[in-house]
Design an enzyme around this catalytic site. Structure first.
Site, PDB file in Angstrom:
ATOM      1  N   GLU A 168      41.601  -6.382  12.873  1.00  0.00           N
ATOM      2  CA  GLU A 168      41.071  -7.721  12.606  1.00  0.00           C
ATOM      3  C   GLU A 168      41.351  -8.156  11.176  1.00  0.00           C
ATOM      4  OE1 GLU A 168      37.384  -7.373  15.789  1.00  0.00           O
ATOM      5  OE2 GLU A 168      37.045  -6.697  13.736  1.00  0.00           O
TER       6      GLU A 168
ATOM      7  N   THR B  68      36.563 -12.638  18.981  1.00  0.00           N
ATOM      8  CA  THR B  68      35.741 -11.713  19.783  1.00  0.00           C
ATOM      9  C   THR B  68      34.361 -12.301  20.094  1.00  0.00           C
ATOM     10  OG1 THR B  68      34.985 -10.657  17.767  1.00  0.00           O
ATOM     11  CG2 THR B  68      36.862  -9.658  18.848  1.00  0.00           C
TER      12      THR B  68
ATOM     13  N   ASP C  51      34.774   3.526  19.485  1.00  0.00           N
ATOM     14  CA  ASP C  51      35.958   4.384  19.340  1.00  0.00           C
ATOM     15  C   ASP C  51      35.638   5.812  19.761  1.00  0.00           C
ATOM     16  OD1 ASP C  51      37.381   2.290  18.363  1.00  0.00           O
ATOM     17  OD2 ASP C  51      37.405   2.948  16.276  1.00  0.00           O
TER      18      ASP C  51
ATOM     19  N   LEU D 264      31.777  -6.056  23.395  1.00  0.00           N
ATOM     20  CA  LEU D 264      31.245  -4.796  23.936  1.00  0.00           C
ATOM     21  C   LEU D 264      31.429  -4.795  25.449  1.00  0.00           C
ATOM     22  CD1 LEU D 264      27.915  -4.865  21.870  1.00  0.00           C
ATOM     23  CD2 LEU D 264      29.970  -3.531  21.357  1.00  0.00           C
TER      24      LEU D 264
ATOM     25  N   GLU E  92      38.197 -12.257  23.368  1.00  0.00           N
ATOM     26  CA  GLU E  92      37.836 -10.965  23.974  1.00  0.00           C
ATOM     27  C   GLU E  92      36.317 -10.854  23.981  1.00  0.00           C
ATOM     28  OE1 GLU E  92      39.422  -7.916  21.433  1.00  0.00           O
ATOM     29  OE2 GLU E  92      41.492  -8.534  21.764  1.00  0.00           O
TER      30      GLU E  92
END
Length: 496
Positions: A187, A343, A102, A384, A381
């Site tokens: 999430e 993820t 972020d 990283l 997804e």
């Protein structure tokens, strides 16, 4: 080589790209439409199917309760439509900032934080009393303390307003996917590993249920179970501990006792129930729209190889070698016709440090297989940003674990993959060229297909949620079933 073959098209997995975090600024301004347009057109040339964007609660309902301002997002959506891309919209009820990667800070709305000044228990709290302002505790889901509304009502009103204000984009088919944020980072989990509180990989994290609302809920549940003396854990250690150093997670520790099992069941069931309730509201808000609902489940791959699965447990995934913590989530999703978005698709076990006892490949196999066994759609997804063929090949493998079927749809296939995220690095020429190859292989060597009917992805109007599934029936899905077999590597390598 690009071909067009009807049977091969059935193996086409659409690819989306996550837009940059600050594309609409914290002050609700769509800052650089021309710059974004240039980048979107460049992305479009790779053959991608669409983009994903966070629609931040902290931006939209900033001014006060029910004072929504959608204008900047309408301009953004218009631009995405002009660029010929589809859109996945995330209902982001969490703070941006404080999580891995972020770079932008968008708190939840100030009027909500103000309520937290006088009642800090509206936030998730660890045992030492540290509050986490990323997302409201599920303890206040049904408490009407937000100017007369409950947290669930806030989420529901927001989604209804989105539908009303974006109805033209919903009707035109631009928006295909509504991903419902259910916790930190969007999430369905507890904020058990916050970097803002000093957590570092591969710490086990901490339970986050010590606000007064969840505490009272636990005490009532324990009393109903005939154990009014049971308290929340006091032996589970701190963020950066290893499991064996704690009374809770060590071999034959608290987690395998009757009391420990009761707590872990309560803690994980609260999460299931939260997801179920918010999805029911999402289903009502978008009923009849041609969209799919989706939720995100976090890939907590560290300590997966040890018996206690400590990092998963603190996050709320009660997953052990003899108990599946993910299939009940898939079963809950089945009643809402929702997609499970998972993820860490890019990770390989061999890339992880050995002390983390990490097994991302087995975790992905378990979660995806559980979704398919519950007959729901599964998407995913990368965790990283990666620009190398090794990572891309791993994603392609997970998208079609048993490879392509030259005679029609493959037995196992993900519904879509979203790449994290659009950046200058991604558009740098050699990275861009590699990404373009990745998209082509995800599309099974077929060119971009504008018609989702070609690959069985027609989106029909959202049907009402089925009746609530009793918790006992959801928990039958904790029975472990071995995952489907995976090929050792993809048959569609980008450098093959």
């Amino acid at each position: 080589m690009v071909t067009s073959d009807r049977n091969m098209l059935q193996n086409y997995v659409p690819v989306y790209v996550m837009l940059p975090l600050g594309v609409v600024t914290v002050d609700n301004v769509f800052a650089d439409p021309n710059g974004l347009k240039e980048r979107l057109l460049k992305l479009r040339a790779t053959g991608i199917d669409g983009v994903m964007v966070d629609v931040w609660w902290g931006i939209i309902e900033l001014r006060g309760p029910k004072q929504y301002d959608w204008r900047a997002y309408r301009s953004l959506f218009q631009l995405v439509q002009e660029c010929g891309l589809k859109l996945q919209a995330i209902m982001s009820f969490h703070q941006c900032g404080g999580n891995v990667g972020d770079v932008v800070n968008i708190p939840i709305p100030k009027w909500v934080l103000d309520i937290g000044e006088s009642d800090p228990d509206i936030f998730y709290t660890n045992r030492s009393g540290t509050r986490n302002k990323e997302y409201l505790t599920i303890g206040v889901d049904d408490k009407p303390i937000f100017h007369g509304r409950t947290a669930i009502e806030i989420y529901s009103d927001y989604m209804k307003s989105f539908r009303e204000n974006m109805s033209d984009f919903l009707e035109s088919g631009l928006i295909i996917d509504i991903e419902v944020g259910l916790g930190p980072a969007g999430e369905l989990r507890y904020p058990s590993y916050p970097q803002s509180q000093g957590w570092q990989f591969p710490g086990i994290g901490e339970f986050q249920c010590y606000d007064k609302y969840l505490k009272a809920d636990f005490k009532a549940a324990a009393a109903r179970a005939g154990h009014p003396e049971w308290e929340l854990p006091d032996d589970a250690g701190q963020y950066n501990d290893v499991p064996e150093s704690t009374g809770f997670f060590k071999s034959n520790g608290t987690y395998v006792t009757e009391k420990g099992k009761f707590f872990l069941t309560w803690y994980s069931n609260k999460l299931l129930s939260h997801g179920d309730q918010v999805l029911e509201k999402a289903n009502k808000a978008f009923l009849g729209c041609k969209v799919k609902l989706a939720i995100k489940v976090s890939g907590i791959h560290w300590w997966y190889k040890v018996e206690n699965h400590a990092a998963e447990l603190t996050a709320g995934y009660y997953n052990l070698n003899d108990r599946d913590g993910y299939r009940p989530i898939a079963r809950m999703l089945s009643r809402h016709h929702a997609i499970l978005n998972f993820t860490c698709l890019e990770m390989r076990d061999s890339e992880q440090s050995s002390e983390a006892k990490s097994a991302p490949q087995e975790l992905v196999m378990q979660v995806l297989s559980g979704g398919w066994r519950e007959d729901i759609l599964v998407a995913g997804e990368n965790a990283l940003p990666r620009y190398d063929s090794t990572a891309y090949n791993q994603i392609i493998l997970n998208a079609r674990p048993q490879g392509v079927n030259k005679n029609g749809p493959p037995k196992l296939m993900m519904f879509g993959v979203t790449y994290l995220r659009l950046s200058d690095d991604l558009l740098q020429q050699s990275n861009y060229d590699t990404f373009k190859k990745f998209v082509l292989k995800m599309h099974a060597d077929q060119g971009y297909s504008a018609d989702p009917q070609n690959y069985n992805h027609v989106i029909t109007p959202l049907k009402p949620s089925a009746p609530k599934i009793p918790i006992e029936v959801l928990l039958e899905a904790t029975k472990p079933i071995p995952p489907f077999p995976w090929l050792p590597e993809t048959d569609m390598k980008i450098d093959g």
